[in-house]
Structure formats: C-alpha cells, structure tokens
Write a protein that holds these residues in place. Structure first.
Motif: not given
Length: 450
Positions: A18-29
């Motif tokens: 797995l390679k690259g940039v992982a732009e995860v979503p905003g914080d749920k809490s």
C-alpha cells in the motif's frame, strides 16, 4: 439483511504494498458536536471538513427537526443557524438516528432540559444498545424517558420544563454519558458538575469553551471534575474539523501489516484522549511517525507516516488506556494477529455494548481466519503469528458494525488467503470513502454483487 439496505459482501486479498496519501474524512466525534453546539448557539456557525457519513448526517437531520437551519454548501462545508440554549422546538416526527450511539446520546442530552417531547429510534443495531446510562442522569435534571425494556429505543423523552442542575459521577468511562450530562446542563440554571474517575475524550469540553460556555476543569481526589455554568448564550463559531483518528487507524494499520507499504495520512487529530492506539502501536515496534505536528481549532494535529513493520511484538495494553482507544481495539486485534507473541487487552468491557459485541465478533472472526484468540468478559488475548502469518480464507460476520467490517478487510490485505465480510454497507456510517481510498493505495477489494 442489513439495516442499511441489501447486504454488500466484500472480499479483501493480498495485492502488493500500500503506497500513497490517505486523506481520511473529518473526525466523527467533533462533527457531531459541531452540529449540536451550532444548533444551540445564537447565529450562524460555519463548519468545514465535516464528516459526511450517515451517522453525522442523521445528527444534522435531527438538528433541523429541533428547529435549527442546517445548510450544506459543498463537500464538508456546512452552516448551522442556531436557535440558542433552550430554544429547541418540538419535532413533528420521530427522530431516526440510524446507527449512531454517539449521535442519539448527545442529542438526548441536548434536548432533555428543554420543555419539548421527542421520540427517537434507530437501526437494528442501535435499537439493541442501552440508553439507560444516559437517561438515568438526565432524569436527575427532571427529564422523563419511556422506552422499550432494558432502556432501549424506540424511546420518548419528555424534556424538563424547569430543569435543576446536577452533580453526577460517571459510573463507567464514557465520553457519551459525560457529554450528554454537560449538554443537558447548558439549560439548567446554576452549576452542573460532572466527575469522571478516568479521563475520556474531551472534545465536548474543548468545544463548549470555544462556543463561550463558562466551563472549568480540575483534578481532585474524586477524579476529573468538570463544572459548567448553565444558561449561557453560546457564540457561533467557525470550525475546521480535523481528520478522524479512528478512521486513520485503518489505513495506518493496514500499512503496518502489509509488506512493502508506506502510507502518509495527513491532518490527523491527536487529542491525547483519542490517540491511545498510535501510542500502543509504537510500543509494539510499529514504524509510525508523526510529521508536521501543529494545532488546528484547539486540537493537536499531525501527519502520520506508517510503514510496513515486520518486527512488531505483542504487548500488554495498559487497561487505563482503554478510554483513549476504545473504538480502535478491533483493528488492534487484527494487527496483533500479525505481531510476534501475545497482545493482551484488558479493561475493555465497554466493547460488549458498542454497535455489536466487539469482543465476541473479533474473537469469532479471527478464530475463523486461523488466529489463536482467548476472550473474557472484559479482556481479549490475541496470539500473533508474525508477518503474513494469518491464514485467512474465512467469511466474517460484521453484525452491522462498521469497525468490525473495516478491521477484517484490513486483515485480508496481509493474510495468506482472502478474507470476506458478510456486509460492508455499515462502513458508510463513518467512513463512506473507505473502499475508494484503500483501492487508491493499491488494496484489492471486490464486491460479490458488482
């Protein structure tokens, strides 16, 4: 059948690094709290980076039902025109909170000290979860709750017409219970005091202070004491939601166990009450580094770099760390299966009453994949089999639990044989871009109904 529609069986298999940039979503809490406190302020709160998973969208729908104006302007960008503390209108219909235990419990607190009546329900998973831990302290303010046996949804709450402030010691570590009591205390004249023996995530305290509430926190022999002065006029804010550490856990952990991987996960909130997993992984020997450490919106933030870590060792996770990583034990259990030696997780009985019984679900699924697992009422031990050592080859039940689903899929990227889950549809509640994001990093996921 999934409560989210037709089940979506999904299979993960080994497909290289797995390679690259992982732009995860905003914080749920933080997203939940931003919508609720925006609705309780006077004027317009502007939010960017809001998580647009179904759980948070359901909270937005609920705020509309209580009279706030909630407007979607673009990806992650929302405006909330609030009605002020004590200004909630009575909803015209039942409020459906879907799969979100956080959403419903916080909303119960926010409306419990307003003179309105509201009925709440949710999906099959949420209707099994206990609400008494919230409705019991809310009754001290004067609110009344009528629900199914065991304090379960559907449930009707009659808000207190003349609420009184309370002093409440949280019996088990729970940010949801603490937050519900604090939100209820907003509309009670005088000082509401919440005492927690073990610190839990403090997003509510930080955000209440940011909105202008008079809130004090101190340490005493009783524990952490939070004092809130009721009936403030909350001031609308501009909120940039940091990226969710609980979502970041999945690409981070997948990279650590998948040979040759190197993944950057930018802009992750590292609030110390939420970062227990990353501390634990580093103690196990994970190649996980923090880059560009900074502060955004009152929250510590950093970019996380995770690289394949073949030398991870099993450890005893300190039980007092559980509140800071309670949602991350499922994915930690998967990582533990690829470490050397036993990883012991104690003090985790809260996992029994999450979206599913997460101890039982993880133990059963990992055992089906060939791992050695022991479990007790509040503990689990996973005996690691080293890098690439998990046989896999099983179909795992997700029990309508998004974190169980994503955890087993991450295991499938590194196991000898593919891992299948019975239903991936719950993933949309917290991480709607999970499938596309992981495939963008090089993961191999397939749906049987494509």
């Amino acid at each position: 059948m999934s409560a989210h529609g037709e089940p979506i069986p999904m299979t993960a298999r080994r497909a290289g690094p797995l390679k690259g940039v992982a732009e995860v979503p905003g914080d749920k809490s933080i997203s939940h709290r931003a919508l609720i406190l925006g609705a309780l302020s006077v004027g317009e709160t502007r939010i960017t980076g809001l998580l647009e998973g179904q759980d948070v969208l359901d909270t937005g729908h609920a705020m509309r039902a209580f009279g706030a104006e909630v407007t979607h302007l673009g990806p992650g960008e929302w405006h909330v025109h609030g009605v002020g503390v004590g200004g909630f209108a009575e909803p015209e219909d039942v409020i459906d909170c879907g799969n979100s235990g956080t959403g419903v419990r916080l909303i119960l607190g926010a409306m419990a000290t307003s003179p309105v009546t509201a009925t709440f329900t949710g999906d099959a998973s949420l209707r099994k979860r206990p609400m008494g831990r919230v409705t019991d302290p809310l009754a001290l303010f004067g609110a009344q709750a009528v629900g199914r046996s065991g304090g379960r949804l559907p449930m009707t709450i009659v808000g207190a017409a003349d609420p009184v402030p309370v002093r409440y010691t949280v019996p088990v570590p729970s940010a949801q219970v603490k937050s519900a009591v604090l939100l209820a205390g907003l509309n009670a004249r005088g000082e509401t005091v919440v005492i927690e023996r073990e610190a839990t995530r403090d997003h509510t305290e930080r955000m209440l202070t940011g909105f202008g509430a008079d809130l004090r926190v101190g340490e005493t022999e009783e524990g952490r004491v939070i004092t809130l002065t009721g009936q403030p006029e909350l001031v609308p804010q501009t909120i940039a939601v940091p990226r969710d550490p609980s979502s970041a856990a999945f690409p981070v952990c997948a990279a650590l166990i998948t040979e040759g991987s190197d993944v950057l996960v930018p802009g992750i909130g590292l609030n110390p009450t939420r970062a227990g997993l990353f501390t634990t992984l580093r103690e196990m020997g994970a190649d996980l580094t923090y880059e560009n450490e900074r502060e955004e919106g009152g929250e510590p933030v950093a970019d996380l770099r995770a690289r394949f870590s073949p030398d991870m060792k099993g450890i005893e996770v300190p039980p007092e760390r559980a509140p800071s990583m309670i949602d991350e034990y499922p994915i930690l259990a998967v990582v533990a299966a690829f470490a050397e030696g036993a990883t012991t997780m104690r003090g985790v009985k809260e996992l029994r009453v999450k979206e599913s019984d997460r101890i039982a679900a993880m133990a059963a699924g990992l055992a089906a994949c060939g791992a050695k697992v022991e479990e007790g009422e509040d503990w689990m031990i996973v005996e690691g089999q080293g890098p690439g050592g998990l046989p896999g080859g099983a179909t795992c039940a997700t029990h309508l639990d998004h974190r169980i689903a994503m955890s087993f899929l991450c295991g499938g990227f590194a196991s000898k044989n593919p891992v299948t889950i019975d239903d991936a549809s719950p993933i949309s509640t917290s991480f709607p871009i999970f499938e596309a994001l992981m495939e963008g990093l090089g993961a191999h996921l397939s749906r049987s109904n494509r």
